[in-house]
Design an enzyme around this catalytic site. Structure first.
Site, PDB file in Angstrom:
ATOM      1  N   CYS A  33      70.786  37.048  34.925  1.00 37.10           N
ATOM      2  CA  CYS A  33      71.013  35.965  33.969  1.00 37.10           C
ATOM      3  C   CYS A  33      69.977  35.968  32.861  1.00 37.10           C
ATOM      4  O   CYS A  33      69.275  34.972  32.663  1.00 37.10           O
ATOM      5  CB  CYS A  33      70.998  34.642  34.704  1.00 37.10           C
ATOM      6  SG  CYS A  33      72.330  34.561  35.876  1.00 37.10           S
ATOM      7  N   GLU A  34      69.818  37.093  32.197  1.00 32.67           N
ATOM      8  CA  GLU A  34      68.874  37.181  31.082  1.00 32.67           C
ATOM      9  C   GLU A  34      69.418  38.189  30.095  1.00 32.67           C
ATOM     10  O   GLU A  34      69.854  39.270  30.486  1.00 32.67           O
ATOM     11  CB  GLU A  34      67.511  37.716  31.553  1.00 32.67           C
ATOM     12  CG  GLU A  34      66.792  36.769  32.441  1.00 32.67           C
ATOM     13  CD  GLU A  34      65.299  37.033  32.507  1.00 32.67           C
ATOM     14  OE1 GLU A  34      64.733  37.614  31.564  1.00 32.67           O
ATOM     15  OE2 GLU A  34      64.713  36.635  33.518  1.00 32.67           O
TER      16      GLU A  34
END
Ligand code: LLP
Length: 470
Positions: free
Chosen positions: A397-398
């Site tokens: 999630c980046e």
């Protein structure tokens, strides 16, 4: 198409199926359109062991380890009788890997109690183990002293005093090397350069303003006069992923000049460790030197400097990590999804393809940490499709979760295809995490055409294993 979004060094390949022997392990080839490791197809490996998967070419690892031992011993034999090659285990360490290192005649450099525990578990003789660390705990030092490790590489004056005290309490003698900072600013990423003044490692060789002697000198005289310390020698490590010999040569000169100064004061230093840090090819832009070239260059330089300074050549040791483990390893990923974005550059818009795979910064944080470049190839088939500028990204999630920043991959890459990212053997598994609670991949070792798991894949059950009140 040659994309203006690509870095200057990257050109569309004539053959997207090509396997550059500079970057891939020696066991990798194309066979019936598939990438193979010692004859075993990547699809077969994924079928048997799952995806993503770290694959280690054991033959390649072992032969790189042997190359260092042979090349350095040949180059230094007449100068100082030979060289002790310490494998820097931080690059990649499992009990099996430690056994390969032992079998190939290398010593082992550890940098924590955990690495030391694995080295000991693999049956490496304590006299062939060194313990590093800028902030070793009392427990780590106590183990190192009671096991009589070949060398504790002491990093600071307070640590030296603690070692002396602990050894006295334990009624033992500690074998000590002193890590000095020869003031070399190695040409590499700032986070992996380690011999300039303004960083955390080592004893400075420069006296503080107003002081007469340096911390390095004070440490040597203290160690030489301490009955519970056996001063084994001096150590320097200038950094990592370095291609030019100049930095190593400058560091060696500064260390030898210090050794000559000490000799004049009747303090004999009989061993000098010049560290590791030899660079490897992650992409076509990297041109690493062969161990024999590094060894010959260094032997010539050290021979000339010891002559100039009129000192006997100390026994030399080195600590390569990445250059043994890195090229021997690769990661197989499965493609999940793709998309194309249009990026503006000098008034025009150009496509960049995002190829998302089933791992990412949890199995390889190096691109995020050091802006490290990698390459990738379509591995389960050959495609005639046009190569397009692509970015291989993970599933975390980046947005910074990038595995390969820029690579030309065939345009038709799709869900279910396999990508291989080469040169991930060092500092991949070693620095992996469970970020986003991703279970870590297995490590499969391939030797003489036979594949076996040496580290099993993590499971969701493993993710619960440290919870205390389930
Ligand atoms: N000796 C000492 C004292 C070291 O600190 C290191 C690496 C080595 C030897 C081995 O260096 P090598 O031959 O592997 O370059 N995580 C970073 C690299 C950190 C290196 C730390 N020390 C990376 O992924 O690039």
């Amino acid at each position: 198409m040659d994309s203006p979004l690509a870095p200057n060094w990257l050109k569309p390949p004539a053959d997207t199926a090509g396997v550059d022997p500079k970057i891939f392990s020696s066991g990798v080839a194309r066979d019936n359109a598939q990438l193979t490791v010692q004859g075993i197809g990547v699809s077969e490996l994924v079928e048997q062991f799952g995806s993503p998967l770290w694959v280690l070419d054991e033959n390649d690892f072992r032969s790189r380890a042997r190359d260092y031992v042979e090349a350095f011993n040949a180059a230094f034999e007449s100068l100082c009788g030979g060289v002790d090659v310490f494998y820097a285990s931080k690059a990649l360490l499992t009990v099996q890997v430690a056994k390969w290192v032992r079998d190939e005649g290398l010593f082992m450099d550890t940098a924590s109690g955990g690495e030391l525990a694995i080295a000991l578990r693999a049956g490496i003789e304590p006299s062939k183990i060194g313990l590093h660390g800028n902030n070793k705990s009392d427990a780590e030092l106590e183990t190192a002293i009671t096991k009589s490790l070949g060398r504790i590489v002491v990093d600071s004056l307070p640590e030296l005093q603690r070692v002396a005290q602990l050894a006295e309490t334990l009624e033992m003698t500690a074998n000590v090397m002193l890590r000095l900072t020869p003031g070399v600013n190695a040409s590499t990423h700032q986070h992996i350069a380690t011999a300039h003044e303004d960083q955390k490692f080592g004893l400075t060789m420069t006296p503080a303003p107003g002081a007469e002697t340096s911390a390095a000198y004070q440490a040597v005289t203290f160690a030489a006069g301490c009955p519970h310390i056996n001063l084994v020698g001096l150590h320097s490590h200038i950094g990592s992923q370095i291609f030019e010999s100049a930095g190593f040569a400058t560091a060696a000169t500064r260390m030898l000049e210090f050794i000559a100064q000490l000799a004049a004061e009747q303090i004999a230093i009989t061993e000098l460790d010049i560290g590791g840090g030899y660079g490897i090819a992650y992409t076509e832009q990297d041109d690493p030197l062969a161990p024999s070239v590094i060894a010959n260059n260094l032997a010539e330089h050290i021979g000339a400097e010891t002559d100039r300074l009129g000192v006997a050549c100390p026994r030399i040791s080195i600590e390569p990590g990445r250059s043994i483990a890195g090229p021997a390893g690769m990661t197989i990923y499965t493609v999940g999804t793709t998309k194309t974005v249009w990026v503006e550059f000098e008034g025009n818009h150009y496509p960049r393809r995002y190829v998302a795979i089933d791992g990412g910064m949890s199995d390889n944080p190096r691109p995020v940490l050091y802006d490290a470049d990698y390459t990738a190839v379509l591995a389960n088939r050959i495609s005639e499709a046009e190569p397009v500028l692509s970015r291989v990204v993970g599933k975390h999630c980046e947005s910074g979760d990038i595995v390969v920043n820029s690579v030309y991959l065939p345009k038709d890459i799709d869900h279910g295809d396999l990508l291989v990212v080469p040169a991930t053997g060092a500092y991949g598994h070693a620095m992996s995490s469970n970020y986003n609670m991703l279970p870590r991949p297995a490590i499969v070792a391939v030797k003489d055409g036979h594949a076996r798991e040496i580290i099993r894949r993590e499971t969701y059950q493993d993710l619960f294993s440290r919870e205390v009140d389930l």
